[in-house]
Scaffold this active site. Structure first.
Site, PDB file in Angstrom:
ATOM      1  N   GLU A   1      32.130  16.647  -3.343  1.00 57.71           N
ATOM      2  CA  GLU A   1      32.344  15.188  -3.370  1.00 57.71           C
ATOM      3  C   GLU A   1      33.823  14.854  -3.594  1.00 57.71           C
ATOM      4  OE1 GLU A   1      29.401  13.049  -5.649  1.00 57.71           O
ATOM      5  OE2 GLU A   1      27.829  13.799  -4.326  1.00 57.71           O
TER       6      GLU A   1
ATOM      7  N   HIS B   1      24.783  19.433  -0.069  1.00 58.21           N
ATOM      8  CA  HIS B   1      26.247  19.432  -0.015  1.00 58.21           C
ATOM      9  C   HIS B   1      26.830  20.720   0.573  1.00 58.21           C
ATOM     10  CE1 HIS B   1      25.574  16.031  -2.550  1.00 58.21           C
ATOM     11  NE2 HIS B   1      26.864  15.846  -2.798  1.00 58.21           N
TER      12      HIS B   1
HETATM   13  N1  DGL Z   1      20.865  16.091  -2.789  1.00 54.08           N
HETATM   14  C1  DGL Z   1      20.825  17.069  -3.864  1.00 54.08           C
HETATM   15  C2  DGL Z   1      20.151  18.355  -3.352  1.00 54.08           C
HETATM   16  O1  DGL Z   1      20.120  18.634  -2.163  1.00 54.08           O
HETATM   17  C3  DGL Z   1      22.211  17.372  -4.411  1.00 54.08           C
HETATM   18  C4  DGL Z   1      22.831  16.208  -5.179  1.00 54.08           C
HETATM   19  C5  DGL Z   1      22.057  15.808  -6.417  1.00 54.08           C
HETATM   20  O2  DGL Z   1      21.966  16.610  -7.384  1.00 54.08           O
HETATM   21  O3  DGL Z   1      21.522  14.699  -6.426  1.00 54.08           O
HETATM   22  O4  DGL Z   1      19.618  19.087  -4.149  1.00 54.08           O
END
Ligand code: DGL
Length: 275
Positions: free
Chosen positions: A152, A189
């Site tokens: 990020e 990510h």
């Molecule tokens: N979207 C989350 C995942 O794929 C990563 C970011 C979060 O911890 O919210 O696990």
């Protein structure tokens, strides 16, 4: 007579799921995509099962009420902790990222030993290990909590990120998993770190990106469930239409989101989900 275009809802805790939307756009045309990023409540990766399930069910209801005919749970944490609860609480087909990721990893691995990296919550749930064991694979999972903030921050090629990733992967590829031949990116990510991870992983390792595997699974499911997408060449060639909803700053979603989606993002609408 023109039929209704298929409408696919994509849910994530924030911006990361845009890597899954990016992969979806590469394999599916002629559909409407509604993306919901629960940016006010991220990260999910450090939260409990009940909290993640409650947030994910709220968000999925929102997408369903906005016309989604199929839901893609792009967030690995929400899939790992709450896919069953989301499926039970909604009335449309739901596809998560874990099963498609496990399918691809099992297809690629020669020695049946696999390393999965993800958030603390995803790793604690052992959802990937269970899905891989059901396919005859042995897996070890490694939580890499520092990688989400580094991505990020935009540090996708930074020496600090390389050092951090090197430590995590060094700890994962050891003992009986020293010769594991597949690394599964079990977090939204991580696709942005693919070149960096490939450079620090042992040379024989193949990287499996759950985002790409999921997009292919969604395309297959869509053809069966929503045959209007196959109506003809014109429909197939038509541009995808995108709508974005975020629960926190619209400006931040546009700014950060474009890194994940690989194109500019416009017209993000703010949503206030009451607890
Ligand atoms: N979207 C989350 C995942 O794929 C990563 C970011 C979060 O911890 O919210 O696990």
């Amino acid at each position: 007579m023109s039929k209704r275009r298929p409408s696919i809802g994509v849910f994530d805790s924030g911006f990361g799921g845009l890597t899954v939307l990016k992969a979806l756009l590469e394999v599916i045309a002629g559909a409407d995509f509604i993306y919901f990023g629960d940016t006010a409540r991220l990260p999910y990766g450090s939260k409990s099962v009940d909290t993640v399930a409650r947030y994910a069910v709220d968000s999925s209801h929102y997408l369903e009420s906005h016309g989604a005919q199929l839901l893609v749970i792009a967030c690995n944490t929400a899939t790992a902790l709450a896919l069953d609860r989301i499926t039970a609480a909604t009335h449309v087909p739901v596809i998560g990222v874990v099963e498609p990721g496990a399918d691809s990893a099992a297809a690629v691995s020669k020695n049946k030993r696999i390393v999965v990296i993800g958030t603390e919550a995803t790793v604690s749930s052992q959802a990937y290990s269970k899905a891989l064991a059901a396919r005859g694979m042995q897996a070890t999972e490694k939580a890499c909590p520092l990688l989400v903030p580094l991505v990020e921050e935009g540090w996708v090629e930074h020496p600090v990120t390389k050092q951090v990733a090197g430590i995590y992967l060094g700890e994962a590829f050891q003992g009986e998993f020293e010769d594991a031949d597949v690394l599964v990116l079990g977090c939204t990510h991580y696709p942005l770190l693919k070149p960096l991870l490939q450079s620090v992983a042992p040379a024989h390792v193949t990287i499996v990106d759950s985002a790409e595997s999921t997009a292919r699974a969604v395309a297959r499911r869509m053809r069966a469930l929503l045959p209007q997408v196959d109506d003809g060449e014109d429909e197939r060639r038509a541009q995808a239409r995108l709508k974005f909803f975020a629960t926190d700053s619209v400006e931040k979603f546009q700014r950060l989101g474009q890194r994940f989606l690989g194109r500019s993002i416009e017209g993000v609408q703010h949503v206030d989900l009451k607890e």
